[in-house]
Scaffold this motif. Structure first.
Motif, PDB file in Angstrom:
ATOM      1  N   ALA A 297     -13.961 -27.395 -55.913  1.00 19.66           N
ATOM      2  CA  ALA A 297     -13.336 -26.327 -56.697  1.00 19.66           C
ATOM      3  C   ALA A 297     -12.132 -25.754 -55.954  1.00 19.66           C
ATOM      4  O   ALA A 297     -11.082 -25.483 -56.553  1.00 19.66           O
ATOM      5  CB  ALA A 297     -14.354 -25.229 -56.982  1.00 19.66           C
TER       6      ALA A 297
ATOM      7  N   THR B 133      -9.238 -28.115 -56.239  1.00 18.85           N
ATOM      8  CA  THR B 133      -8.636 -28.036 -57.571  1.00 18.85           C
ATOM      9  C   THR B 133      -7.712 -26.821 -57.673  1.00 18.85           C
ATOM     10  O   THR B 133      -6.585 -26.915 -58.181  1.00 18.85           O
ATOM     11  CB  THR B 133      -9.732 -27.938 -58.644  1.00 18.85           C
TER      12      THR B 133
ATOM     13  N   SER C  41     -12.852 -12.364 -59.643  1.00 17.61           N
ATOM     14  CA  SER C  41     -12.295 -13.365 -60.554  1.00 17.61           C
ATOM     15  C   SER C  41     -11.541 -14.407 -59.749  1.00 17.61           C
ATOM     16  O   SER C  41     -11.093 -14.149 -58.624  1.00 17.61           O
ATOM     17  CB  SER C  41     -11.355 -12.715 -61.577  1.00 17.61           C
TER      18      SER C  41
ATOM     19  N   PRO D  70      -3.990 -21.426 -69.204  1.00 19.34           N
ATOM     20  CA  PRO D  70      -5.433 -21.658 -69.184  1.00 19.34           C
ATOM     21  C   PRO D  70      -6.039 -21.152 -67.884  1.00 19.34           C
ATOM     22  O   PRO D  70      -5.332 -20.982 -66.876  1.00 19.34           O
ATOM     23  CB  PRO D  70      -5.538 -23.184 -69.287  1.00 19.34           C
ATOM     24  N   PRO D  71      -7.346 -20.898 -67.861  1.00 21.09           N
ATOM     25  CA  PRO D  71      -8.014 -20.479 -66.632  1.00 21.09           C
ATOM     26  C   PRO D  71      -7.778 -21.499 -65.521  1.00 21.09           C
ATOM     27  O   PRO D  71      -7.737 -22.707 -65.761  1.00 21.09           O
ATOM     28  CB  PRO D  71      -9.491 -20.413 -67.029  1.00 21.09           C
TER      29      PRO D  71
ATOM     30  N   LEU E 266      -9.754 -22.165 -63.027  1.00 25.56           N
ATOM     31  CA  LEU E 266     -11.011 -22.883 -62.790  1.00 25.56           C
ATOM     32  C   LEU E 266     -11.954 -22.597 -63.946  1.00 25.56           C
ATOM     33  O   LEU E 266     -11.853 -21.553 -64.598  1.00 25.56           O
ATOM     34  CB  LEU E 266     -11.678 -22.418 -61.476  1.00 25.56           C
ATOM     35  N   THR E 267     -12.868 -23.501 -64.173  1.00 28.00           N
ATOM     36  CA  THR E 267     -13.923 -23.233 -65.142  1.00 28.00           C
ATOM     37  C   THR E 267     -14.912 -22.247 -64.533  1.00 28.00           C
ATOM     38  O   THR E 267     -14.913 -22.001 -63.317  1.00 28.00           O
ATOM     39  CB  THR E 267     -14.666 -24.525 -65.519  1.00 28.00           C
ATOM     40  N   GLU E 268     -15.779 -21.687 -65.353  1.00 27.11           N
ATOM     41  CA  GLU E 268     -16.800 -20.757 -64.853  1.00 27.11           C
ATOM     42  C   GLU E 268     -17.694 -21.444 -63.820  1.00 27.11           C
ATOM     43  O   GLU E 268     -18.064 -20.848 -62.799  1.00 27.11           O
ATOM     44  CB  GLU E 268     -17.645 -20.227 -66.019  1.00 27.11           C
ATOM     45  N   GLU E 269     -18.030 -22.693 -64.082  1.00 31.91           N
ATOM     46  CA  GLU E 269     -18.877 -23.431 -63.144  1.00 31.91           C
ATOM     47  C   GLU E 269     -18.160 -23.661 -61.816  1.00 31.91           C
ATOM     48  O   GLU E 269     -18.749 -23.512 -60.737  1.00 31.91           O
ATOM     49  CB  GLU E 269     -19.290 -24.772 -63.756  1.00 31.91           C
ATOM     50  N   GLU E 270     -16.881 -24.007 -61.891  1.00 35.08           N
ATOM     51  CA  GLU E 270     -16.107 -24.218 -60.656  1.00 35.08           C
ATOM     52  C   GLU E 270     -15.973 -22.914 -59.870  1.00 35.08           C
ATOM     53  O   GLU E 270     -16.064 -22.911 -58.634  1.00 35.08           O
ATOM     54  CB  GLU E 270     -14.721 -24.774 -61.005  1.00 35.08           C
ATOM     55  N   TRP E 271     -15.775 -21.802 -60.585  1.00 31.74           N
ATOM     56  CA  TRP E 271     -15.665 -20.506 -59.914  1.00 31.74           C
ATOM     57  C   TRP E 271     -16.969 -20.146 -59.206  1.00 31.74           C
ATOM     58  O   TRP E 271     -16.961 -19.680 -58.068  1.00 31.74           O
ATOM     59  CB  TRP E 271     -15.271 -19.442 -60.924  1.00 31.74           C
TER      60      TRP E 271
END
Length: 267
Positions: free
Chosen positions: A73, A76, A123, A249-250, A252-257
């Motif tokens: 993550a 990325t 965040s 776009p975000p 990172l995804t929530e999972e990556e965060w």
């Protein structure tokens, strides 16, 4: 009478020598460092950075967080931040296991995000803005400039104090004196870099100010990050004014965060 005159001359020239050293530390060394920094090859800066890195690991411990999902993550996030500009020095980002809330950029491109600062982030944009800010220090070669100044100041203060103070103490004193002398200018430039980076990704750099404000002065103490990255109302207002015309776009995804937040977990 002659003895008094001789003593007076000695005191006068001693005071003049001390004054000249402090003038050199506060006024001449910054100019010299500013002129020398662009002339030093990147290969030399990297070698100097490796030496500084060794000292940082001695002070803060050699525990680099490397949980696979968190490391992926982080990679990325860093890749997306770097995609907005061509950096002369390639940043290398790692999370250091430490209870001190801090983030530092070393000469040569090494950036350390300390676990405690990551823990306090709410965040991904807060951490992205911090890393973009540190990348600004790397792009501007601020670490090298400070190293040149602190090395010169250490030598001059060593001449002044001799062996009364240990060399390590002189380095710490000179480092503090120099950083406190021009930090606001350097931090503003790094903020500008972070602002451009975040806006290019369609994200606001405002979360950087939100994170700094949230950790400011807890328990009456100044957190480590704010001791070297002082927060001012001007910085806060400037960061909050920067809003992307079109939200991106975000990062990172929530999972990556979640994975990044847990990068220091071993199980």
């Amino acid at each position: 009478v002659r003895d008094r005159e001789r003593t007076g001359r000695i005191l006068f020239w001693s005071a003049a020598a001390v004054a000249s050293i402090f003038v050199s530390v506060f006024f001449l060394l910054p100019i010299v460092a500013e002129r020398m920094t662009p002339l030093i090859p990147l290969s030399v800066e990297r070698r100097l950075g490796n030496a500084v890195d060794n000292q940082v690991r001695l002070v803060f411990g050699d525990k680099v967080c490397s949980h696979p999902a968190g490391a992926a993550a982080l990679e990325t996030l860093v890749r997306r931040l770097k995609s907005t500009t061509d950096l002369e020095i390639e940043p290398e980002v790692a999370v250091l296991e430490s209870s001190i809330p801090n983030a530092i950029a070393l000469p040569g491109g090494k950036i350390y995000l300390f676990e405690a600062l990551l823990d306090r982030a709410r965040s991904v944009d807060e951490i992205a803005a911090v890393l973009a800010h540190e990348m600004g220090h790397v792009a501007h070669r601020d670490g090298l400039r400070v190293l040149i100044q602190s090395s010169g100041a250490s030598y001059l203060l060593g001449l002044l104090f001799g062996d009364v103070m240990g060399g390590g103490t002189i380095v710490v004193v000179s480092q503090y004196l120099i950083e406190s002398a021009y930090t606001r200018e350097v931090e503003t430039a790094a903020d500008d870099y972070a602002g451009r980076t975040m806006l290019a990704l369609g994200r606001s750099p405002g979360p950087l100010g939100q994170l700094l404000k949230r950790i400011e002065g807890k328990n009456g103490k100044i957190p480590a990050f704010l001791s070297t990255h002082p927060l001012t109302e001007e910085r806060l207002k400037a960061l909050e004014k920067l809003v992307p015309a079109q939200p991106g776009p975000p990062l990172l995804t929530e999972e990556e965060w979640r994975s990044l937040k847990e990068i220091c977990k071993t199980t």
